[in-house]
Design a protein around this motif. Structure first.
Motif, PDB file in Angstrom:
ATOM      1  N   PHE A   1     -14.272  31.908   3.967  1.00  0.00           N
ATOM      2  CA  PHE A   1     -14.369  33.330   3.632  1.00  0.00           C
ATOM      3  C   PHE A   1     -14.893  34.134   4.826  1.00  0.00           C
ATOM      4  O   PHE A   1     -14.403  35.220   5.125  1.00  0.00           O
ATOM      5  N   LYS A   2     -15.893  33.593   5.488  1.00  0.00           N
ATOM      6  CA  LYS A   2     -16.544  34.310   6.600  1.00  0.00           C
ATOM      7  C   LYS A   2     -15.606  34.445   7.793  1.00  0.00           C
ATOM      8  O   LYS A   2     -15.552  35.490   8.446  1.00  0.00           O
TER       9      LYS A   2
ATOM     10  N   TRP B   1      -6.253  27.748   5.222  1.00  0.00           N
ATOM     11  CA  TRP B   1      -6.186  29.122   5.693  1.00  0.00           C
ATOM     12  C   TRP B   1      -6.914  30.032   4.714  1.00  0.00           C
ATOM     13  O   TRP B   1      -6.902  29.799   3.502  1.00  0.00           O
ATOM     14  N   ASP B   2      -7.564  31.055   5.242  1.00  0.00           N
ATOM     15  CA  ASP B   2      -8.373  31.911   4.379  1.00  0.00           C
ATOM     16  C   ASP B   2      -7.543  32.621   3.312  1.00  0.00           C
ATOM     17  O   ASP B   2      -8.021  32.819   2.189  1.00  0.00           O
ATOM     18  N   ASP B   3      -6.286  32.978   3.609  1.00  0.00           N
ATOM     19  CA  ASP B   3      -5.494  33.669   2.593  1.00  0.00           C
ATOM     20  C   ASP B   3      -5.178  32.755   1.409  1.00  0.00           C
ATOM     21  O   ASP B   3      -5.084  33.216   0.263  1.00  0.00           O
ATOM     22  N   THR B   4      -5.066  31.455   1.664  1.00  0.00           N
ATOM     23  CA  THR B   4      -4.865  30.497   0.564  1.00  0.00           C
ATOM     24  C   THR B   4      -6.073  30.478  -0.350  1.00  0.00           C
ATOM     25  O   THR B   4      -5.953  30.592  -1.582  1.00  0.00           O
TER      26      THR B   4
ATOM     27  N   GLN C   1     -21.725  31.269  -3.647  1.00  0.00           N
ATOM     28  CA  GLN C   1     -21.756  31.919  -2.343  1.00  0.00           C
ATOM     29  C   GLN C   1     -23.099  32.593  -2.091  1.00  0.00           C
ATOM     30  O   GLN C   1     -23.566  32.673  -0.949  1.00  0.00           O
ATOM     31  N   THR C   2     -23.752  33.061  -3.152  1.00  0.00           N
ATOM     32  CA  THR C   2     -25.101  33.620  -3.024  1.00  0.00           C
ATOM     33  C   THR C   2     -26.089  32.532  -2.610  1.00  0.00           C
ATOM     34  O   THR C   2     -26.939  32.738  -1.730  1.00  0.00           O
TER      35      THR C   2
ATOM     36  N   SER D   1     -22.684  38.811   4.959  1.00  0.00           N
ATOM     37  CA  SER D   1     -22.065  40.042   4.475  1.00  0.00           C
ATOM     38  C   SER D   1     -20.549  39.983   4.583  1.00  0.00           C
ATOM     39  O   SER D   1     -19.833  40.465   3.696  1.00  0.00           O
ATOM     40  N   VAL D   2     -20.046  39.398   5.663  1.00  0.00           N
ATOM     41  CA  VAL D   2     -18.601  39.259   5.829  1.00  0.00           C
ATOM     42  C   VAL D   2     -18.023  38.399   4.703  1.00  0.00           C
ATOM     43  O   VAL D   2     -17.015  38.753   4.075  1.00  0.00           O
TER      44      VAL D   2
END
Length: 324
Positions: free
Chosen positions: A123-124, A151-154, A176-177, A204-205
């Motif tokens: 994600f980052k 890949w991030d889009d996947t 994720q937190t 944050s990203v």
């Protein structure tokens, strides 16, 4: 500027809560699309059975990839997880749909959460190694263990597919937190420069991706259903967090996570809830307070976190606005 530069480098190199869920107008991808996918069959191996039900498929997926809180994963489990994500993405792309059968949402969300150290980095998008290995046929490893890369889009499309159920989305956001909190607690005292600024900006990203997914889910339904979905997500996050939060000394990750959840307001059902869109800044402030050594994040660092989360959110909103 730091985040933009690193993104360029990286680019180069089962209790389901049915209430509150929303679905796209064209309906979810059904289980048969996954059962017929070669990658899913390969991931399940001996666990694949022709004609298995959706719930049986969800259990088999978790068994193959080692979900539900596994501490570390074997190479076989990581390979299965990679194929599960890719096979699910194939089904979504081929159908042109954005959501998946309700029975599969929580099992897949738990897998994404179980791989939080990897999914956070994907994600980052700032660790070039995850880009370098996204096309590998086999998992890659280092001193920390075996890693899963796609890949991030996947990953984004699959996470969006499970997010129609609020409990599934909350499961991913909570994971994720936790990971963001772990990243903050690893910052040495004292720290300056990139050592201090990159971890909270990176958090944050990554969180901006989840903001975009929440936006896309809400926009896919009526205003009333979208507000109910957000309210249910916030309630799920509050219920899963430690209350009252532990002390920072006894459990720093629990302290950060618990105090952030305590700030959430179930009545904040605005399209862009500040409890979500300002999470990177809020986690930074909670961590700074927990240190109890007088440290206070600068306004420039707080602004960098806020802007980085919004920029990533904007990019992913644009990407999700297109059909798979």
């Amino acid at each position: 500027m730091l985040v933009v530069g690193l993104l360029v480098v990286a680019a180069a190199g089962s209790g389901v809560w049915w209430w509150g869920m929303v679905d796209d107008a064209d309906g979810p991808v059904d289980c048969s699309a996954l059962l017929s996918n070669v990658k899913i069959k390969d991931a399940l191996g001996a666990g694949y059975q022709k004609g298995m039900s959706c719930s049986e498929l969800g259990t088999a997926l978790q068994t193959a990839a080692g979900g539900k809180g596994t501490e570390g994963h074997t190479a076989a489990q990581v390979r299965a997880m990679r194929e599960i994500l890719q096979g699910t993405d194939d089904a979504l792309t081929n159908s042109g749909q954005k959501s998946i059968d309700p029975s599969l949402r929580l099992p897949l969300a738990e897998l994404i959460a179980d791989y939080a150290p990897d999914t956070y980095e994907i994600f980052k998008g700032l660790d070039a190694r995850y880009v370098e290995h996204a096309s590998d046929d086999r998992p890659w490893s280092d001193a920390a263990g075996v890693h899963m890369a796609v890949w991030d889009d996947t990953l984004i499309r699959v996470t969006r597919a499970v997010a129609a159920s609020p409990n599934a989305y909350a499961r991913v956001r909570d994971a994720q937190t936790r990971q963001s909190a772990r990243i903050l607690t690893r910052i040495p005292h004292p720290a300056r420069g990139v050592t201090l600024t990159l971890p909270p900006v990176g958090n944050s990203v990554a969180l901006g991706v989840l903001d975009a997914i929440a936006h896309d889910v809400s926009q896919s339904s009526s205003a009333g259903a979208g507000k109910k979905w957000r309210s249910d997500v916030i309630e799920a996050l509050k219920q899963s967090a430690p209350n009252p939060p532990p002390s920072y000394e006894s459990d720093p990750v629990g302290y950060i996570r618990g105090n952030w959840a305590a700030q959430l307001d179930a009545a904040d059902t605005a399209a862009e809830s500040k409890g979500f869109t300002e999470q990177g800044v809020r986690l930074l402030d909670i961590w700074a307070k927990g240190r109890a050594d007088g440290f206070k994040a600068s306004e420039s660092l707080r602004a960098d976190c806020r802007n980085s989360q919004y920029d990533r959110y904007s990019d992913v909103v644009h990407a999700l606005s297109k059909k798979p």
